[in-house]
Design a protein around this motif. Structure first.
Motif, PDB file in Angstrom:
ATOM      1  N   VAL A   1     -16.161  50.624  55.693  1.00 54.08           N
ATOM      2  CA  VAL A   1     -16.198  49.462  54.804  1.00 54.08           C
ATOM      3  C   VAL A   1     -16.001  49.928  53.365  1.00 54.08           C
ATOM      4  O   VAL A   1     -16.799  50.703  52.840  1.00 54.08           O
ATOM      5  CB  VAL A   1     -17.546  48.720  54.920  1.00 54.08           C
ATOM      6  CG1 VAL A   1     -17.572  47.527  53.964  1.00 54.08           C
ATOM      7  CG2 VAL A   1     -17.782  48.262  56.350  1.00 54.08           C
ATOM      8  N   LEU A   2     -14.928  49.437  52.725  1.00 59.15           N
ATOM      9  CA  LEU A   2     -14.667  49.810  51.340  1.00 59.15           C
ATOM     10  C   LEU A   2     -15.474  48.979  50.342  1.00 59.15           C
ATOM     11  O   LEU A   2     -15.713  49.416  49.226  1.00 59.15           O
ATOM     12  CB  LEU A   2     -13.184  49.636  51.012  1.00 59.15           C
ATOM     13  CG  LEU A   2     -12.227  50.762  51.389  1.00 59.15           C
ATOM     14  CD1 LEU A   2     -10.845  50.470  50.838  1.00 59.15           C
ATOM     15  CD2 LEU A   2     -12.726  52.098  50.865  1.00 59.15           C
ATOM     16  N   GLU A   3     -15.865  47.778  50.742  1.00 55.65           N
ATOM     17  CA  GLU A   3     -16.518  46.825  49.835  1.00 55.65           C
ATOM     18  C   GLU A   3     -15.598  46.569  48.635  1.00 55.65           C
ATOM     19  O   GLU A   3     -15.887  46.900  47.480  1.00 55.65           O
ATOM     20  CB  GLU A   3     -17.885  47.349  49.381  1.00 55.65           C
ATOM     21  CG  GLU A   3     -18.857  46.258  48.972  1.00 55.65           C
ATOM     22  CD  GLU A   3     -19.306  45.393  50.150  1.00 55.65           C
ATOM     23  OE1 GLU A   3     -18.635  44.357  50.424  1.00 55.65           O
ATOM     24  OE2 GLU A   3     -20.311  45.718  50.800  1.00 55.65           O
ATOM     25  N   THR A   4     -14.441  45.974  48.939  1.00 58.42           N
ATOM     26  CA  THR A   4     -13.368  45.825  47.958  1.00 58.42           C
ATOM     27  C   THR A   4     -13.767  44.995  46.740  1.00 58.42           C
ATOM     28  O   THR A   4     -13.148  45.129  45.682  1.00 58.42           O
ATOM     29  CB  THR A   4     -12.128  45.194  48.627  1.00 58.42           C
ATOM     30  OG1 THR A   4     -12.517  43.965  49.280  1.00 58.42           O
ATOM     31  CG2 THR A   4     -11.527  46.129  49.652  1.00 58.42           C
ATOM     32  N   GLY A   5     -14.782  44.151  46.874  1.00 54.65           N
ATOM     33  CA  GLY A   5     -15.208  43.339  45.738  1.00 54.65           C
ATOM     34  C   GLY A   5     -15.700  44.133  44.550  1.00 54.65           C
ATOM     35  O   GLY A   5     -15.769  43.617  43.426  1.00 54.65           O
ATOM     36  N   TYR A   6     -16.044  45.392  44.771  1.00 53.18           N
ATOM     37  CA  TYR A   6     -16.509  46.245  43.681  1.00 53.18           C
ATOM     38  C   TYR A   6     -15.371  47.001  42.987  1.00 53.18           C
ATOM     39  O   TYR A   6     -15.604  47.672  41.979  1.00 53.18           O
ATOM     40  CB  TYR A   6     -17.501  47.279  44.206  1.00 53.18           C
ATOM     41  CG  TYR A   6     -18.857  46.725  44.560  1.00 53.18           C
ATOM     42  CD1 TYR A   6     -19.642  46.076  43.617  1.00 53.18           C
ATOM     43  CD2 TYR A   6     -19.371  46.876  45.844  1.00 53.18           C
ATOM     44  CE1 TYR A   6     -20.902  45.582  43.940  1.00 53.18           C
ATOM     45  CE2 TYR A   6     -20.630  46.388  46.186  1.00 53.18           C
ATOM     46  CZ  TYR A   6     -21.385  45.741  45.224  1.00 53.18           C
ATOM     47  OH  TYR A   6     -22.629  45.256  45.545  1.00 53.18           O
ATOM     48  N   PHE A   7     -14.147  46.946  43.542  1.00 56.84           N
ATOM     49  CA  PHE A   7     -13.096  47.854  43.104  1.00 56.84           C
ATOM     50  C   PHE A   7     -11.841  47.133  42.646  1.00 56.84           C
ATOM     51  O   PHE A   7     -11.524  46.031  43.116  1.00 56.84           O
ATOM     52  CB  PHE A   7     -12.722  48.801  44.253  1.00 56.84           C
ATOM     53  CG  PHE A   7     -13.850  49.674  44.730  1.00 56.84           C
ATOM     54  CD1 PHE A   7     -14.408  50.612  43.878  1.00 56.84           C
ATOM     55  CD2 PHE A   7     -14.350  49.559  46.015  1.00 56.84           C
ATOM     56  CE1 PHE A   7     -15.453  51.423  44.306  1.00 56.84           C
ATOM     57  CE2 PHE A   7     -15.390  50.360  46.454  1.00 56.84           C
ATOM     58  CZ  PHE A   7     -15.944  51.292  45.589  1.00 56.84           C
TER      59      PHE A   7
END
Length: 225
Positions: A127-133
């Motif tokens: 999981v990259l957690e794209t909302g942070y990047f």
């Protein structure tokens, strides 16, 4: 797309910390009844799921390092091995978000590679957690995921600032170039969004609304007859 095909893309997910044993049993029964790809659950519930998944088609996916990804690698590895010993078929681990933000490439690669190694051939989703990047960070995360030989990169845990976006799914799919598959997860709760995510390049959908989504497809198919 028919009901069986759509169900095969879905990880039937229950990550609410209040989930009871009865809730997990219900989740497993629903997953097998509808033919979902997996149940996605916390490690504590894996043994219960293993006792209640009767067939071979629905897999058990245990989340690791959830939801923050900030555990030390040794703890994630222990958690992964413990989940597998309880009966997990797949592992979904949150990337070390802070290390990726700091561009600590060696740390991030080592973290993912350790889980892949501990997985002993199990399917590994990161999981990259794209909302942070931003896009540049996401591209770096994807390149590190390729290096670690993960099977899937997922947009989000469902606990981050945002869920899946079509733009992020397209970026992940383009960057993957066949090296990994893409899981869209977070804020996917209707048929229209699900289909858009699949068209954007996702091959797995993480959602707690799988039954609702299938029902929407069933109603649509009935209406078009």
């Amino acid at each position: 797309m028919n009901l069986k095909q759509l169900a095969g893309y879905i990880d039937h997910t229950l990550l609410d910390p209040r989930a009871s044993k009865e809730d997990i049993i219900k989740l497993c029964n629903e997953a097998e009844q509808h033919g979902f790809a997996s149940v996605c659950i916390h490690p504590y519930h894996v043994r219960t799921a293993r006792m209640n998944i009767k067939g071979q088609d629905t897999k058990i996916c245990a989340v690791i390092g959830y939801p923050l990804g900030a555990n030390n690698t040794a703890i994630k590895v222990f958690e992964a091995r413990n989940a597998m010993s309880s009966g997990a078929d797949e592992l979904e681990v949150v990337i070390n978000i802070g290390a990726l933000k700091d561009e600590e490439e060696t740390t991030v690669k080592a973290d993912m590679s350790a889980i892949v190694g501990a997985g002993r051939g199990k399917k590994i989703k990161v999981v990259l957690e794209t909302g942070y990047f931003d896009d540049e960070d996401i591209l770096l995360g994807c390149e590190l995921a390729k290096y670690a030989n993960v099977d899937f990169v997922s947009t989000s845990s469902g606990f981050g600032p945002t869920g899946a976006s079509l733009a992020d799914v397209r970026l992940l799919a383009k960057t993957a170039a066949g090296s990994f598959q893409v899981k869209a997860a977070g804020d996917i709760d209707d048929l229209s969004t699900t289909i858009q995510m699949l068209q954007a390049g996702a091959t797995r959908i993480g959602t707690s609304s799988g039954i609702k989504i299938l029902e929407e497809l069933r109603i649509r198919a009935t209406t078009l007859r």
